[in-house]
Design a protein around this motif. Structure first.
Motif: not given
Lengths: 329, 329
Positions: B164-166, B217-218, B272-275, B295-300
């Protein structure tokens, strides 16, 4: 380098995923698209696993049969082999996994038909295609490896090892049909419609009925031929067997040729034993059940097979010993 | 026809069964020798399944490396790929299944060494070899397909889709080592001892720790290269990612070459990603953990990867697009 067929690995996976259209279910929690698939087996069940290689020139030929049948039949047979292993243990299939190595230049249409044949059989038995792997094959031949996961109530799966002296021997359907159809295909005299070699029917319903109704003391599928597979069952059980030639059900395509029924292979019928006290029905899920012999005590160190009192040598198809169909070995 | 190597299918199965010396256990109820293997997964666990093709000329070469290493390394890497997929989802391996297609004339000694390498890694992680299939390969190349079955507590397996973003991005160990060793092997300057290409270490303990301690988180394993695998994770999660080049841990063999760490592939580390609120330790089961981006918000519509603010094109190894190592494609 991109093969002329126009597949990249990701496009092929996407193609399979689309073709499979795998839906999440109570059993299949996660299908194609992550590092692993996730299955949730029914409570109290054990997991059964089998894998089967299907190799061009050994199990199928791309340039053999009518183009409209070749790929469909190869896909069907690839899955049928794995399903038949589950059937032999009385298991319910949960999911299939397909590994495909495609040579450069393979026709996309042939691969589509292969998937079509495989997925039609999968659908008929409610088996999702839940994953696998793809790669460009080294060399010129196509290779498929099918893996099947099934489940059965804990401790209840049918095995090869349970036959005891005094048990009777039974077989589903008829034998020799696949070998007879193969022979006719080699002579370029194809049978009309879906033959037992090109489109064998795995006996899943019959295997599950054997397990559910506790009919079988041991079971194996007839993939290498009656004589070879009965020998496997006898070795696993530490017994020997006597067959009655007159009672062996010969497929109509084999026209009374006992040799084909004894050694032909690839019929994918179920061969099972039942204890003397068991009442075995004449049909299971619409398929005839025939008693063909009995289990006896082992007389020597290695178990022997007898046919009408004479020694019967296991003579089925052994993958490393003999080449077929067509081309090289 | 019997290949010069002297294998028949049954003798090869017997050889594998002997080499595997699979014992019945609480999990493995039935191993090699029936139509299917039987597994009993831990109560409350789901089943995870992965398959990986290992093809001669694409994943290994028989005539490459020192004869004493070639087979052992190929066997090790064949199993490592499957174990790494289980590691990426935090699963415990339950059993491995090996399908082997051997060309006529393959040296028995090479096959023994292949099994030796595979079984040594299996033993190190307590994974029984519970079945598989063997056949004579059409053509001149050896093919292996490895299937791994693992388990994880129901609903808890790590997935690619949870970023997730962040969230922050982490990697185990160091990257680029496998590509660097491969390059040196191609230049015939082998590294001493067990290198990261010839003997990669699947991160099973680290994956299980991530799951058990709810740190990730993933998660995905770095098999195709950091850029490609991070892109897979972003696509599955519907997010995009920013990497900080200065923080990417480059393997000592890669001597500071960021390209190899970004796109090299086959390192089999975990990405991996972590919150934001998760405290990620600096080490997991003895292996360094490094934060390399966020991780950031998807821009496109299609997610993008950024490296130090610049667009980063996923450039890892794609099996169909490029040949390696050596010979043909």
């Amino acid at each position: 380098m991109q093969p002329p067929g126009g597949f990249t690995e990701l496009s092929l996976i996407a193609r399979i995923a689309r073709a499979a259209a795998t839906r999440r279910s109570a059993t299949l929690r996660l299908g194609i698209g992550d590092d692993c698939a996730i299955l949730r087996p029914p409570r109290g069940h054990e997991i059964l696993v089998t894998t089967d290689l299907s190799l061009e020139t050994r199990h199928f030929c791309r340039d053999w049969l009518k183009p409209s049948i070749s790929g469909v039949s190869a896909g069907h047979r690839t899955l049928a082999r794995g399903l038949s292993d589950l059937a032999a243990m009385g298991a319910k299939p949960l999911a299939a996994f397909l590994s495909l190595a495609l040579p450069a230049g393979v026709e996309a249409k042939w691969v589509d038909r292969f998937l079509e044949g495989l997925l039609a059989l999968a659908k008929a038995h409610g088996v999702p295609l839940a994953g696998g792997d793809t790669a460009q094959a080294p060399g010129e031949y196509l290779l498929a490896d099918i893996m099947l996961i099934g489940s059965a109530p804990a401790g209840r799966a049918l095995r090869r090892s349970g036959a005891r002296p005094g048990d009777r021997i039974f077989v589903t359907g008829a034998l020799g049909g696949a070998a007879a159809e193969l022979e006719r295909l080699q002579q370029e005299k194809p049978v009309g419609g879906k033959g037992p070699h090109t489109f064998p029917e795995p006996r899943l319903a019959q295997g599950r009925a054997l397990l559910r109704r506790r009919l079988a003391s041991a079971c194996i599928d007839v993939s290498d031929g009656l004589s070879t597979d009965l020998n496997h069952l006898c070795e696993a059980s530490g017994v020997q067997a006597t067959l009655d030639s007159a009672s062996i059900p010969i497929h109509v395509l084999a026209r009374g040729r006992l040799e084909l029924a004894l050694h032909g292979g690839e019929d994918y019928e179920l061969l099972f034993t039942a204890s003397p006290g068991t009442r075995v029905p004449r049909k299971l899920a619409g398929v005839a059940i025939t008693e063909i012999g009995s289990i006896t005590r082992r007389s020597a160190r290695r178990p022997a097979l007898l046919l009408d009192g004479e020694l019967l040598k296991p003579g089925g198809w052994e993958h490393f010993a003999e080449a077929r169909p067509g081309k090289s070995g």
